[in-house]
Design an enzyme around this catalytic site. Sequence first.
Site, PDB file in Angstrom:
ATOM      1  N   SER A   1      87.032  54.201 -41.766  1.00 34.91           N
ATOM      2  CA  SER A   1      85.221  54.137 -41.582  1.00 34.91           C
ATOM      3  C   SER A   1      85.676  55.127 -39.636  1.00 34.91           C
ATOM      4  O   SER A   1      86.963  55.243 -39.397  1.00 34.91           O
ATOM      5  CB  SER A   1      85.655  52.407 -40.432  1.00 34.91           C
ATOM      6  OG  SER A   1      84.574  52.502 -38.620  1.00 34.91           O
TER       7      SER A   1
ATOM      8  N   TYR B   1      89.565  45.347 -34.636  1.00 39.63           N
ATOM      9  CA  TYR B   1      89.007  46.002 -35.248  1.00 39.63           C
ATOM     10  C   TYR B   1      89.448  47.750 -36.323  1.00 39.63           C
ATOM     11  O   TYR B   1      89.892  47.988 -36.884  1.00 39.63           O
ATOM     12  CB  TYR B   1      87.511  45.798 -35.907  1.00 39.63           C
ATOM     13  CG  TYR B   1      86.928  46.286 -36.748  1.00 39.63           C
ATOM     14  CD1 TYR B   1      86.483  46.141 -38.291  1.00 39.63           C
ATOM     15  CD2 TYR B   1      86.316  47.954 -37.066  1.00 39.63           C
ATOM     16  CE1 TYR B   1      86.008  46.673 -39.498  1.00 39.63           C
ATOM     17  CE2 TYR B   1      85.466  48.956 -37.947  1.00 39.63           C
ATOM     18  CZ  TYR B   1      85.110  48.249 -39.083  1.00 39.63           C
ATOM     19  OH  TYR B   1      84.754  49.018 -40.384  1.00 39.63           O
TER      20      TYR B   1
END
Length: 242
Positions: free
Chosen positions: A138, A151
Amino acid sequence: MNKTILITGATSGIGKATAELLASLGFRLILAGRRKDRLVELKDNLRHLAKIHILNFDVRDKDAISKLIAGLPKDFREIDVLINNAGNAYGMGPIHEGELDDWDNMIDINLKGLLYVTRAISPQMVERKSGHIINIGSLAGVETYPNGAVYCASKHAVVAASEGMRKDLNPHGVKVSTISPGLVETEFSEVRFHGDKEKAASVYKGFLPLSAFDIAETIEFVVTRPDHVNIGDMLVLPSAQA
């Protein structure tokens, strides 16, 4: 295509789009996910395009992973490509207000789950001196942002794990790639906000995000490079995101 490809998190978003695209190209697919009903439906929809086998497991369950991989049918036993796609974000708040269960879910799925599946499959690649592992990272693994510390930490760990895997497996002829998308419109944000569709939609308001198919096409490109070419790291952003 005679390669066998295993995709985790295949029942929605990037995983599903990748399954659909690779099936249309004739790859033999092993589709893994937690939601058995969706796996069965996906298999039924794709079986006219390619050979499909489904594995119903949660990437957090290392015992189930080992058992199911060891019990694969003969036609699916040799896995040429592993796409570690399963991942989630849970919650979005400052570190001092974080929900511990959300943190556990992100670390267990995004990092430990990826490692469990890789550990179950990589030995056969090493033995054959051939294989390819693609980890879906990501933009959050490259940068950080407020209210996303855990995260981002889990995705930074995916990038580090990928780099380490590449060095460990390179002498054995196994390629390792990391694909890091920016904002992609999938069920991802809905999961993050615990089913709040309005909050999830607000994430993409005002610009055109990537689609799951955009990343599926990127994965296809990485998978289909010649043996002597390895795409180590790719950062894929929507044009509106800098």
